[in-house]
Design a protein around this motif. Structure first.
Motif, short mmCIF file in Angstrom:
data_model
loop_
_atom_site.label_atom_id
_atom_site.label_comp_id
_atom_site.label_asym_id
_atom_site.label_seq_id
_atom_site.Cartn_x
_atom_site.Cartn_y
_atom_site.Cartn_z
N GLU A 397 -124.33 72.62 -12.61
CA GLU A 397 -124.04 72.92 -11.21
C GLU A 397 -122.80 72.20 -10.66
O GLU A 397 -122.41 72.40 -9.52
CB GLU A 397 -125.24 72.57 -10.33
CG GLU A 397 -126.45 73.46 -10.58
CD GLU A 397 -127.55 73.23 -9.57
OE1 GLU A 397 -128.18 74.21 -9.16
OE2 GLU A 397 -127.79 72.06 -9.20
N MET A 398 -122.17 71.37 -11.49
CA MET A 398 -121.01 70.61 -11.04
C MET A 398 -119.76 71.48 -11.12
O MET A 398 -119.13 71.62 -12.17
CB MET A 398 -120.84 69.35 -11.90
CG MET A 398 -119.82 68.36 -11.35
SD MET A 398 -119.67 66.90 -12.43
CE MET A 398 -121.34 66.26 -12.38
N LEU A 399 -119.39 72.09 -10.01
CA LEU A 399 -118.25 73.00 -9.99
C LEU A 399 -116.93 72.24 -10.02
O LEU A 399 -116.84 71.11 -9.54
CB LEU A 399 -118.31 73.89 -8.76
CG LEU A 399 -119.48 74.87 -8.71
CD1 LEU A 399 -119.45 75.67 -7.42
CD2 LEU A 399 -119.47 75.80 -9.92
N PRO A 400 -115.88 72.85 -10.58
CA PRO A 400 -114.59 72.17 -10.70
C PRO A 400 -113.97 71.82 -9.35
O PRO A 400 -114.00 72.63 -8.42
CB PRO A 400 -113.72 73.19 -11.44
CG PRO A 400 -114.68 74.13 -12.09
CD PRO A 400 -115.87 74.18 -11.20
N LEU A 401 -113.41 70.63 -9.27
CA LEU A 401 -112.67 70.22 -8.07
C LEU A 401 -111.19 70.58 -8.21
O LEU A 401 -110.55 70.98 -7.25
CB LEU A 401 -112.84 68.72 -7.84
CG LEU A 401 -114.28 68.25 -7.57
CD1 LEU A 401 -114.32 66.73 -7.44
CD2 LEU A 401 -114.84 68.91 -6.33
#
Length: 420
Positions: A397-401
């Protein structure tokens, strides 16, 4: 025992079919192509990962190490030693940006494989821009046509039915039974359905957008340049530079005994585009100008290889290119393990690395069992308690910054055409 239909005849579908048949289930594989392993599985499923390719994803590395030995024992006929298998770190990528990991972190990741040894860069590649390099025991898998023939025999011996040239157009549930409509038949009934197409075919509307876990998928037009090693009698080698827009050279074996063929990819240049649907990615590949790969992409890849392996173009000779559509999960860590879940009774497998099929099949068994002790259920969906969705949910769930450094947002074909 259950009558089970598996949609898709790649690695996920074929391995899961064998495991289910060995457990006594009646299994049918439905494949829209003219043969098994038509897509990514047959063209790009090369490396049997130990994990260093994913220094920023502990979940992917853990799953690779967990399944590596089981996979090699399961399919020894298609596992070929690579000598040497090199993982190297460079300071600046093709865009002049620093590597995403530092040398200390990269070294720690490589040393998670106990046989890891440092390599003398100055001796092996004089003049190279590499900073550190390590040698690992990471084999590769044989690809088509050997792979197709190998699995046709294994599946046939296991009593598995194979329906080729048959595209699934719909799946309808009636009670505990499932009716599958295809391009050649009005309907066939099964006790269970497994979609192993990488979320590429026969998906109900809203399936991914309504998941209780955030799962963002892109479909990429992936290519690779083909090369032949002019040095006779050499064992297969791999040469992978990390971590960012760097090149990767891998063996491309059509037979366990036939060595000398390779594919070359690059983080910034061989992923030609990322799209919302498989059809868009396929259209990118089919619409390439005849001289695009050789005139636009090849010079850039060879220039980058010469930075890290001076003399590469003298030893390896270009022979062409190939391409396929690859589904890819969009995460900041570039998590790349298999993900398995159930929706309205249908099981969906999203592919990771090829050895991850071992874990994926075990999760399928848990979902078929269906007991509360083995399955977590929420909002109409289910997944195994012992699963990648349970272990690695935060990574997934860690979307790209920083989208400019994530391969899931590349539009290389468009950008190169504009520059040209």
């Amino acid at each position: 025992m259950i009558s089970i239909a598996i949609i898709g005849g790649g690695w996920s579908g074929c391995h899961t079919a064998l495991e289910l048949a060995n457990a006594g289930h009646h299994v049918t594989i439905i494949e829209k192509g003219s043969e098994l392993f038509n897509g990514v599985s047959g063209q790009f499923g090369i490396r049997i990962h130990k994990g260093p390719h994913y220094p920023r994803s502990s979940g992917t590395r853990d799953s690779c190490r967990r399944t590596f030995e089981s996979f090699c024992l399961k399919y020894p006929e298609i596992v070929v030693p690579v000598e040497p298998a090199i993982y190297a770190l460079a300071g600046k990528d093709s865009m002049g940006r620093e590597s995403k990991v530092d040398a200390e972190t990269f070294g720690d990741v490589c040393r998670e494989s106990k046989e890891c040894l440092p390599v003398d860069i100055a001796h092996c590649w004089p003049g190279s821009e590499l900073e550190v390099a390590y040698k690992l025991d990471e084999p590769c898998a044989v690809l088509n046509p050997y792979l197709k023939h190998y699995f046709r025999e294994k599946l046939s011996s296991a009593g598995i039915s194979i329906r080729l040239n048959d595209e699934v157009t719909g799946v309808r549930r009636v009670g505990d039974r499932y009716c599958i409509s295809t391009s050649t038949r009005d309907g066939a009934w099964f006790g269970k359905v497994i979609n192993a197409t990488g979320y590429a075919s026969a998906l109900p509307d809203g399936l991914l957008s309504n998941l209780p876990i955030k799962l963002n998928i892109q479909y990429q037009a992936c290519t690779a340049l083909s090369y032949t090693d002019s040095t006779p009698g050499q064992s297969p080698i791999s040469f992978i530079v990390m971590d960012g827009w760097f090149p990767c050279l891998m063996p491309c074996l059509s037979d366990p005994k036939k060595v000398g063929d390779y594919v070359l990819t690059h983080g910034a240049y061989t992923i030609l585009g990322s799209y919302d649907t498989p059809a868009e990615a396929g259209a990118c590949l089919s619409g390439l100008a005849p001289d695009f790969m050789e005139g636009q992409v090849r010079p850039k890849l060879e220039e980058q290889m010469e930075r890290f392996w001076p003399g590469f173009t003298k030893r390896f000779h270009y022979t062409g290119w190939k391409g396929s559509v690859l589904p890819k999960m969009v995460t900041d860590t570039e998590f790349r393990s298999s993900v398995v879940f159930e929706a309205d009774g249908v099981v969906y497998i999203f592919p990771g690395k090829i050895s991850n099929v071992v874990d994926a099949a075990e999760e399928v068994f848990a979902l078929i069992d269906g007991s509360e002790a083995k399955v977590i259920r929420t909002d109409g969906y289910g997944y195994a308690r012992d699963s990648e969705l349970s272990r690695s949910r935060k990574e997934i769930e860690m979307l790209p910054l920083a989208k400019d450094r994530n391969t899931c947002f590349l539009q290389t074909h468009r950008e190169l055409c504009i520059k040209a």
